[in-house]
Write a protein that holds these residues in place. Structure first.
Motif, short mmCIF file in Angstrom:
data_model
loop_
_atom_site.label_atom_id
_atom_site.label_comp_id
_atom_site.label_asym_id
_atom_site.label_seq_id
_atom_site.Cartn_x
_atom_site.Cartn_y
_atom_site.Cartn_z
N GLU A 104 3.81 4.28 -4.78
CA GLU A 104 4.93 3.67 -5.48
C GLU A 104 6.27 4.11 -4.89
O GLU A 104 7.16 3.30 -4.66
CB GLU A 104 4.87 4.02 -6.97
CG GLU A 104 6.00 3.41 -7.77
CD GLU A 104 5.92 3.72 -9.25
OE1 GLU A 104 6.73 3.16 -10.00
OE2 GLU A 104 5.06 4.54 -9.67
N ILE A 105 6.40 5.40 -4.63
CA ILE A 105 7.65 5.91 -4.06
C ILE A 105 7.87 5.35 -2.65
O ILE A 105 8.98 4.94 -2.30
CB ILE A 105 7.64 7.45 -4.04
CG1 ILE A 105 7.61 8.00 -5.47
CG2 ILE A 105 8.84 7.99 -3.27
CD1 ILE A 105 7.28 9.47 -5.57
N ILE A 106 6.82 5.31 -1.85
CA ILE A 106 6.93 4.80 -0.48
C ILE A 106 7.33 3.32 -0.49
O ILE A 106 8.23 2.90 0.23
CB ILE A 106 5.60 5.01 0.30
CG1 ILE A 106 5.35 6.49 0.51
CG2 ILE A 106 5.61 4.25 1.62
CD1 ILE A 106 3.92 6.83 0.92
N GLU A 107 6.67 2.53 -1.34
CA GLU A 107 6.97 1.10 -1.40
C GLU A 107 8.37 0.85 -1.95
O GLU A 107 9.12 0.04 -1.40
CB GLU A 107 5.92 0.37 -2.21
CG GLU A 107 4.59 0.27 -1.49
CD GLU A 107 3.49 -0.41 -2.31
OE1 GLU A 107 3.68 -0.65 -3.53
OE2 GLU A 107 2.43 -0.69 -1.73
N ASN A 108 8.74 1.53 -3.03
CA ASN A 108 10.07 1.33 -3.61
C ASN A 108 11.17 1.76 -2.65
O ASN A 108 12.17 1.05 -2.49
CB ASN A 108 10.21 2.08 -4.94
CG ASN A 108 9.39 1.46 -6.05
OD1 ASN A 108 8.96 0.32 -5.98
ND2 ASN A 108 9.14 2.24 -7.09
N GLY A 109 10.99 2.90 -2.01
CA GLY A 109 11.98 3.36 -1.04
C GLY A 109 12.10 2.41 0.14
O GLY A 109 13.21 2.14 0.61
N SER A 110 10.97 1.88 0.58
CA SER A 110 10.99 0.93 1.70
C SER A 110 11.67 -0.37 1.30
O SER A 110 12.44 -0.95 2.09
CB SER A 110 9.57 0.66 2.19
OG SER A 110 9.00 1.84 2.71
#
Length: 188
Positions: A104-110
């Motif tokens: 979730e963090i990786i996708e949201n940050g991306s």
């Protein structure tokens, strides 16, 4: 005067006497790591998928090292696509929960990075992606090669970390401005 010194020295002796020695601290850290390893399950298939996610992360990091905002958008989109394809079958519920939080963090940050046109704004979002990737790699250890956890002490009034395949510093937060600013924090 002697009683005043005793009043101040006694708490210091008690505090220092209660602190674990460096050896005891290292043993505690080792036990903590062993416990974490027992709780975290992985499979060869899951590790391979995480390895590809890591490759896409390195692509994004390299685009930021090159100070290329358009390429960074493309690489961030590839990172999102790769995280979406991960099938975490065969891992424990605890491991799945950890993976989903990192994902979730990786996708949201991306996604946030893709919305930015300015490379410095992209680099801001890269910090969050990197933090999640560092924790993910430390947790699952999906690859059999050394990954360098690196840090720059001069990012927005603080420090920021990233992962690299290479030992030599190539700073994604400053790129061409301060390419070699940073240090290796640890080898994973």
């Amino acid at each position: 005067m002697k009683s005043i010194l005793t009043l101040f020295a006694l708490p210091l002796l008690i505090i220092s006497g209660c602190s674990p020695s460096e050896q005891e601290q290292a043993q505690q850290d080792q036990r903590r790591q062993q416990l974490q390893n027992q709780l975290i399950e992985s499979t060869p298939e899951f590790d391979e998928q995480l390895s590809v996610v890591l490759d896409r992360y390195f692509d994004l990091k390299n685009a930021l090292v090159e100070t290329d905002p358009e390429s960074a958008k493309i690489k961030a989109n590839s990172l999102i696509s790769e995280t979406e394809t991960v099938e975490p079958e065969g891992i424990s519920q605890e491991s799945l929960a950890l993976w989903l939080s990192y994902k979730e963090i990786i996708e949201n940050g991306s996604e946030e990075l893709i919305r930015e046109d300015d490379v410095d704004d992209q680099r801001y979002h890269f910090e969050f992606i990197s933090e999640a990737m560092i924790e993910m790699i430390k947790t699952f250890r999906p690859v059999g090669y050394t990954i360098y956890h690196q840090s720059c002490p001069m990012v927005r009034g603080g420090s920021a970390d990233w992962l690299s395949r290479e030992e030599q510093i190539a700073n994604p937060y400053h790129g061409d401005r301060m390419m070699r600013c940073g240090e290796i924090i640890e080898r994973i």
